[in-house]
Write a protein that holds these residues in place. Structure first.
Motif, mmCIF file in Angstrom:
data_model
loop_
_atom_site.group_PDB
_atom_site.id
_atom_site.type_symbol
_atom_site.label_atom_id
_atom_site.label_comp_id
_atom_site.label_asym_id
_atom_site.label_seq_id
_atom_site.Cartn_x
_atom_site.Cartn_y
_atom_site.Cartn_z
ATOM 1 N N ARG A 284 0.822 -1.221 0.000
ATOM 2 C CA ARG A 284 0.000 0.000 0.000
ATOM 3 C C ARG A 284 0.851 1.265 0.000
ATOM 4 O O ARG A 284 0.359 2.356 -0.227
ATOM 5 C CB ARG A 284 -0.891 0.014 1.244
ATOM 6 C CG ARG A 284 -1.892 -1.118 1.289
ATOM 7 C CD ARG A 284 -2.481 -1.262 2.675
ATOM 8 N NE ARG A 284 -3.243 -0.091 3.079
ATOM 9 C CZ ARG A 284 -3.447 0.263 4.353
ATOM 10 N NH1 ARG A 284 -2.940 -0.464 5.321
ATOM 11 N NH2 ARG A 284 -4.138 1.333 4.640
ATOM 12 N N PHE A 285 2.119 1.128 0.346
ATOM 13 C CA PHE A 285 2.970 2.314 0.483
ATOM 14 C C PHE A 285 4.214 2.220 -0.388
ATOM 15 O O PHE A 285 4.707 1.126 -0.660
ATOM 16 C CB PHE A 285 3.427 2.473 1.940
ATOM 17 C CG PHE A 285 2.295 2.499 2.928
ATOM 18 C CD1 PHE A 285 1.619 3.673 3.190
ATOM 19 C CD2 PHE A 285 1.904 1.340 3.591
ATOM 20 C CE1 PHE A 285 0.574 3.700 4.108
ATOM 21 C CE2 PHE A 285 0.861 1.363 4.505
ATOM 22 C CZ PHE A 285 0.196 2.539 4.764
ATOM 23 N N LYS A 286 4.726 3.394 -0.710
ATOM 24 C CA LYS A 286 6.029 3.436 -1.387
ATOM 25 C C LYS A 286 7.133 3.604 -0.339
ATOM 26 O O LYS A 286 8.321 3.490 -0.627
ATOM 27 C CB LYS A 286 6.071 4.619 -2.360
ATOM 28 C CG LYS A 286 5.447 4.290 -3.704
ATOM 29 C CD LYS A 286 6.354 3.372 -4.507
ATOM 30 C CE LYS A 286 5.747 3.097 -5.877
ATOM 31 N NZ LYS A 286 6.573 2.151 -6.626
ATOM 32 N N HIS A 287 6.698 3.911 0.868
ATOM 33 C CA HIS A 287 7.651 4.207 1.937
ATOM 34 C C HIS A 287 7.110 3.570 3.220
ATOM 35 O O HIS A 287 6.148 4.059 3.792
ATOM 36 C CB HIS A 287 7.730 5.741 2.076
ATOM 37 C CG HIS A 287 8.654 6.216 3.140
ATOM 38 N ND1 HIS A 287 9.965 6.520 2.893
ATOM 39 C CD2 HIS A 287 8.450 6.473 4.450
ATOM 40 C CE1 HIS A 287 10.531 6.932 4.008
ATOM 41 N NE2 HIS A 287 9.633 6.926 4.974
ATOM 42 N N CYS A 288 7.690 2.454 3.586
ATOM 43 C CA CYS A 288 7.105 1.699 4.706
ATOM 44 C C CYS A 288 8.044 1.641 5.893
ATOM 45 O O CYS A 288 9.174 1.167 5.765
ATOM 46 C CB CYS A 288 6.853 0.251 4.302
ATOM 47 S SG CYS A 288 5.860 0.083 2.854
ATOM 48 N N VAL A 289 7.563 2.118 7.021
ATOM 49 C CA VAL A 289 8.309 1.881 8.258
ATOM 50 C C VAL A 289 7.520 0.806 9.009
ATOM 51 O O VAL A 289 6.375 1.024 9.413
ATOM 52 C CB VAL A 289 8.459 3.172 9.085
ATOM 53 C CG1 VAL A 289 9.180 2.866 10.391
ATOM 54 C CG2 VAL A 289 9.248 4.218 8.295
ATOM 55 N N VAL A 290 8.129 -0.356 9.114
ATOM 56 C CA VAL A 290 7.437 -1.529 9.656
ATOM 57 C C VAL A 290 7.781 -1.713 11.132
ATOM 58 O O VAL A 290 8.952 -1.803 11.496
ATOM 59 C CB VAL A 290 7.848 -2.805 8.871
ATOM 60 C CG1 VAL A 290 7.128 -4.031 9.419
ATOM 61 C CG2 VAL A 290 7.571 -2.632 7.387
ATOM 62 N N LEU A 291 6.749 -1.755 11.968
ATOM 63 C CA LEU A 291 6.959 -1.948 13.408
ATOM 64 C C LEU A 291 6.906 -3.428 13.774
ATOM 65 O O LEU A 291 5.938 -4.131 13.495
ATOM 66 C CB LEU A 291 5.863 -1.193 14.185
ATOM 67 C CG LEU A 291 5.749 -1.516 15.683
ATOM 68 C CD1 LEU A 291 6.954 -1.006 16.463
ATOM 69 C CD2 LEU A 291 4.460 -0.936 16.274
ATOM 70 N N MET A 292 8.005 -3.888 14.391
ATOM 71 C CA MET A 292 8.036 -5.246 14.942
ATOM 72 C C MET A 292 8.630 -5.162 16.340
ATOM 73 O O MET A 292 9.152 -4.113 16.723
ATOM 74 C CB MET A 292 8.907 -6.151 14.062
ATOM 75 C CG MET A 292 8.253 -6.559 12.770
ATOM 76 S SD MET A 292 9.333 -7.637 11.807
ATOM 77 C CE MET A 292 10.207 -6.432 10.884
#
Ligand SMILES: [Zn+2]
Length: 334
Positions: A284-292
């Motif tokens: 959905r994004f071109k710029h993803c900051v993924v939280l884990m």
């Protein structure tokens, strides 16, 4: 006819012969006595020497093992202490998790991650093309960090670790490993105690400085990245978050929230839900900051990680990067 020869000995000769025989016996007896005396001295001496050598060896190996044991105890504590600490770490992780679940739920009502305003990529000319994915891990280091680092190394992927302050000696090498292997070291508060961090700007700043100095002393890195526990959109803080953002600005620190969440802090999450939350939302994004999360009780995140990386790598025009000064931050509040 042969003549028989008779030797006739005089009584003096007889005496001297029997004397010689006698003195030979005496000499033999004397030698025997001397040999016995020597043997009775030598044998115990030899036994003593052998025993003392053996004792020395045993003693030095005992001393060595005592030194090893003391070193091990100094470093890790007794087995009971290690077990107690692991239980404590697990309880702490669960506490953090439940606080974040509460918080995330409130956050998710307020923020639609799809509408978080971020640019499509880290460089304007890349907006049309490349998708940038930043894998971030909160709450570490933990007993899972080394395994996460192993997986990242296997796939040659660099990530970002928003860590807390854990002065326990067993984590010193883990902090260093994060840095040595080219990952970005960010801050996630020293204590991770909401009641401390969000009590006042002063206590927030004290916690922030404590962690920054601790990380510098441990790794030599003066980190410039921050993730608020619960995100900048948390509604736990009794202080206006803009005031705390000011504290960060004063220290030339950029904070990063997220627009894709593994949901690994939610009860009932497992390898499949974590995989779906990430792999389903990254496109959905071109710029993803993924939280884990990197915590003792988040084993499912570690289990899901290899397949998550594989799936992201298979997406068209997609790269996985660590956060750097060039990364556009995803921020829930402005
Ligand atoms: Zn956290």
């Amino acid at each position: 006819m042969k003549r028989k020869r008779f030797i006739v000995m005089t009584s003096d000769e007889k005496t001297s012969r029997s004397g010689k025989v006698y003195s030979k016996r005496i000499q033999r007896l004397r030698r025997l006595i001397v040999a016995t005396v020597i043997a009775s001295c030598l044998i115990p001496t030899c036994i003593c020497i052998i025993l003392s050598i053996k004792y020395d060896r045993l003693h030095s190996s005992y001393e060595q093992s005592r030194t090893d044991l003391n070193w091990y105890r100094d470093k890790y504590g007794t087995e009971m202490e290690i077990l107690a600490r692991e239980a404590e770490e697990k309880a702490e992780a669960e506490k953090i998790a439940s606080a974040e679940v509460e918080n995330e739920e409130s956050v998710s009502m307020d923020v639609d991650y799809a509408n978080v305003e971020v640019s499509g990529a880290q460089n304007p000319e890349d907006i049309e093309g490349t998708r940038y994915v930043y894998l971030t891990f909160d709450d570490g280091p933990s007993s899972n960090t080394n395994e996460i680092l192993d997986i990242l190394a296997e796939y040659d992927v660099k990530a970002t670790f928003f860590v807390c302050g854990k002065p326990d000696a067993r984590y010193t090498d883990v902090y260093k490993r994060i840095v040595d292997e080219g990952h970005t070291l960010g801050m996630h508060s020293y204590s991770h105690k909401y009641e401390v961090i969000y009590d006042s700007a002063v206590s927030f700043k004290a916690d922030l400085d404590k962690l920054r100095v601790f990380l510098y002393e441990t790794t030599g890195v003066w980190t410039k990245y921050y993730r608020f526990p619960g995100g900048s959109s948390n509604n736990v803080s009794t202080v206006d978050m803009h005031e705390l953002i000011e504290c960060l600005n004063d220290g030339d620190i950029t904070f990063f929230d997220w627009n894709v969440s593994a949901g690994d802090d939610k009860s009932g999450s497992n390898k499949t839900t974590i995989y779906n939350n990430i792999v389903g939302n990254v496109p959905r994004f071109k710029h993803c900051v993924v939280l884990m999360h990197d915590a003792a009780d988040k084993k499912a995140t570690v289990e899901a990680l290899p397949e998550i990386i594989e799936a992201i790598k298979e997406m068209d025009d997609t790269v996985i990067y660590p956060i750097t000064d060039d990364t556009l931050p995803v921020q829930h509040i402005k």
